[in-house]
Design a protein around this motif. Structure first.
Motif, PDB file in Angstrom:
ATOM      1  N   LEU A 287      44.836  42.384  49.627  1.00 38.14           N
ATOM      2  CA  LEU A 287      45.856  40.993  49.879  1.00 38.14           C
ATOM      3  C   LEU A 287      46.345  41.689  51.233  1.00 38.14           C
ATOM      4  O   LEU A 287      47.368  43.046  51.143  1.00 38.14           O
ATOM      5  CB  LEU A 287      46.537  41.630  48.336  1.00 38.14           C
ATOM      6  CG  LEU A 287      46.009  41.049  46.795  1.00 38.14           C
ATOM      7  CD1 LEU A 287      47.101  40.323  45.355  1.00 38.14           C
ATOM      8  CD2 LEU A 287      45.366  39.803  46.517  1.00 38.14           C
TER       9      LEU A 287
ATOM     10  N   PHE B  46      41.952  39.081  51.914  1.00 36.34           N
ATOM     11  CA  PHE B  46      42.506  38.067  51.351  1.00 36.34           C
ATOM     12  C   PHE B  46      44.002  38.361  52.581  1.00 36.34           C
ATOM     13  O   PHE B  46      44.770  39.152  52.455  1.00 36.34           O
ATOM     14  CB  PHE B  46      43.011  38.235  49.532  1.00 36.34           C
ATOM     15  CG  PHE B  46      43.723  36.676  49.675  1.00 36.34           C
ATOM     16  CD1 PHE B  46      45.019  36.273  49.865  1.00 36.34           C
ATOM     17  CD2 PHE B  46      43.495  35.816  48.188  1.00 36.34           C
ATOM     18  CE1 PHE B  46      45.619  35.374  49.253  1.00 36.34           C
ATOM     19  CE2 PHE B  46      43.434  34.816  47.357  1.00 36.34           C
ATOM     20  CZ  PHE B  46      44.615  34.600  48.564  1.00 36.34           C
TER      21      PHE B  46
ATOM     22  N   PHE C  66      48.816  34.349  48.697  1.00 35.94           N
ATOM     23  CA  PHE C  66      48.929  35.452  46.982  1.00 35.94           C
ATOM     24  C   PHE C  66      49.413  34.944  45.904  1.00 35.94           C
ATOM     25  O   PHE C  66      49.760  35.506  44.759  1.00 35.94           O
ATOM     26  CB  PHE C  66      48.365  36.888  47.513  1.00 35.94           C
ATOM     27  CG  PHE C  66      49.642  37.568  48.283  1.00 35.94           C
ATOM     28  CD1 PHE C  66      49.031  37.990  49.392  1.00 35.94           C
ATOM     29  CD2 PHE C  66      50.808  37.881  47.821  1.00 35.94           C
ATOM     30  CE1 PHE C  66      50.359  38.561  49.623  1.00 35.94           C
ATOM     31  CE2 PHE C  66      51.490  38.312  48.284  1.00 35.94           C
ATOM     32  CZ  PHE C  66      51.441  39.006  49.439  1.00 35.94           C
TER      33      PHE C  66
ATOM     34  N   LEU D 213      45.544  33.354  44.082  1.00 29.27           N
ATOM     35  CA  LEU D 213      44.593  34.786  43.249  1.00 29.27           C
ATOM     36  C   LEU D 213      43.539  34.058  42.781  1.00 29.27           C
ATOM     37  O   LEU D 213      42.761  34.471  42.668  1.00 29.27           O
ATOM     38  CB  LEU D 213      45.895  35.058  42.610  1.00 29.27           C
ATOM     39  CG  LEU D 213      46.902  35.402  43.115  1.00 29.27           C
ATOM     40  CD1 LEU D 213      47.661  36.472  42.080  1.00 29.27           C
ATOM     41  CD2 LEU D 213      46.196  36.817  44.550  1.00 29.27           C
TER      42      LEU D 213
END
Ligand code: AVJ
Length: 323
Positions: free
Chosen positions: A87, A114, A143, A147
């Motif tokens: 992330l 991500f 995020f 998610l």
């Protein structure tokens, strides 16, 4: 199957300006003005942040990298991870160290970066897919919201959020977010969190008030983003960068201070926002952790701390956690 190019899935698209508009409307009409830090990272902001990471005063990036260099083998052995989900991946520079170790351990099958910004995901993703011969599934999203786009685990998952990104969330949201992260892990999954540690306030404050003024540029860039995206007229050069360690909350509080009375017009919102001379707008908090506080947060999210890897001076920590 090995892929030579990254697949990239988008969650932002047309929605991104809406998020900014909502955040600006909420944040600039609140009793204490505030903007969430994610809007600092447009292309220019991402480049400025990369510059911050190289500054002599900004120890977190190089310290975290050094811990990864020294301990990635151990992390690979402990976790046996077949996929790395990252992330806030950015250009994935530090990640290479971890990928190398997982690759050497022979367990690596997939990388899932991500990030809010697409170019780094695509560039780094393609390169990583080719170099390791693994599947790369990139996700461009927020995020705190997207998610759900992360695919189901295809084996032991290592979910990483490095660089101290978690510290941007205030304590309540942080626990809530950790709980959601725990939900992305099966029983054989692991969470790796980069956490900046509580230390001498002078060292902390220097890291956010660099002599070259890059952090000030980075901070004020959020006003340029609002000007551009929402047809606003913030006088960017008439705001000062402010960053100080709040000892009670143990976070760096980052603000922009207006140097004179003025009214900002935000065309896209049909909104006029008055600022008084010396009035401040909060743009970021960056929480610093003690082991105790980290353990309490993790416990509240149903996670436990397996290892806290630190450098020799206890500047920064890599927390390996499990459900
Ligand atoms: C990306 C949130 C980890 O808090 O240190 C650096 C952002 N802001 N200098 C941090 C930041 C100002 C950074 N994080």
């Amino acid at each position: 199957a090995a892929a030579s190019a990254a697949t990239v899935v988008h969650a932002l698209g047309d929605d991104a300006p809406r998020t900014l508009a909502d955040d600006v409307l909420d944040g600039l009409t609140a009793p204490f003005k505030e903007l969430p830090p994610k809007h600092l990272y447009d292309d220019h902001g991402s480049r400025l942040f990369a510059e911050i990471c190289e500054l002599p005063e900004y120890y977190p990036t190089r310290t975290e990298r050094q811990i990864l260099v020294e301990r990635s083998g151990e992390l690979a052995d402990l976790t046996g991870a077949s996929e790395l989900v990252e992330l806030g991946a950015g250009y994935a520079t530090k990640t290479r160290v971890l990928l190398d170790a997982l690759d050497a351990a022979g367990s690596l099958r997939r990388y899932v970066p991500f990030d809010v910004s697409e170019p780094p995901i695509r560039e780094a993703g393609d390169e990583i897919a080719a170099r390791y011969g693994i599947a790369v599934h990139g996700i461009v999203g927020d995020f705190e919201r997207d998610l759900g786009l992360i695919p189901g685990a295809g084996g032991p998952r290592l979910l990483a959020i490095l660089g101290g990104t978690l510290g941007n969330l205030p304590p309540g949201s942080r626990r809530h977010f950790l709980r959601r992260l725990a939900g992305l892990l099966d029983d054989d999954g692991w969470l790796l969190i980069g956490v900046d540690l509580v230390k001498d306030p002078a060292v902390l404050e220097r890291a956010y008030n660099d002599a070259a003024g890059v952090t000030s540029q980075f901070n004020r860039n959020v006003l340029r983003v609002v000007n551009r995206e929402l047809d606003a007229d913030f006088p960017v050069d008439e705001y000062e960068h402010v960053a100080f360690f709040d000892r009670e909350h143990e976070w760096i509080d980052i603000r922009l201070r207006a140097t004179r009375d003025h009214v900002v017009t935000i065309g896209a919102l049909d909104l006029a926002v008055p600022f008084r001379a010396r009035e401040e707008l909060r743009t970021e908090i960056s929480s610093k952790f003690t082991r105790r506080r980290l353990e309490d947060d993790l416990a509240a999210a149903g996670l436990r701390l397996e290892r806290l890897l630190t450098d020799g001076e206890d500047l920064f920590g890599l927390a390996l956690c499990r459900p």
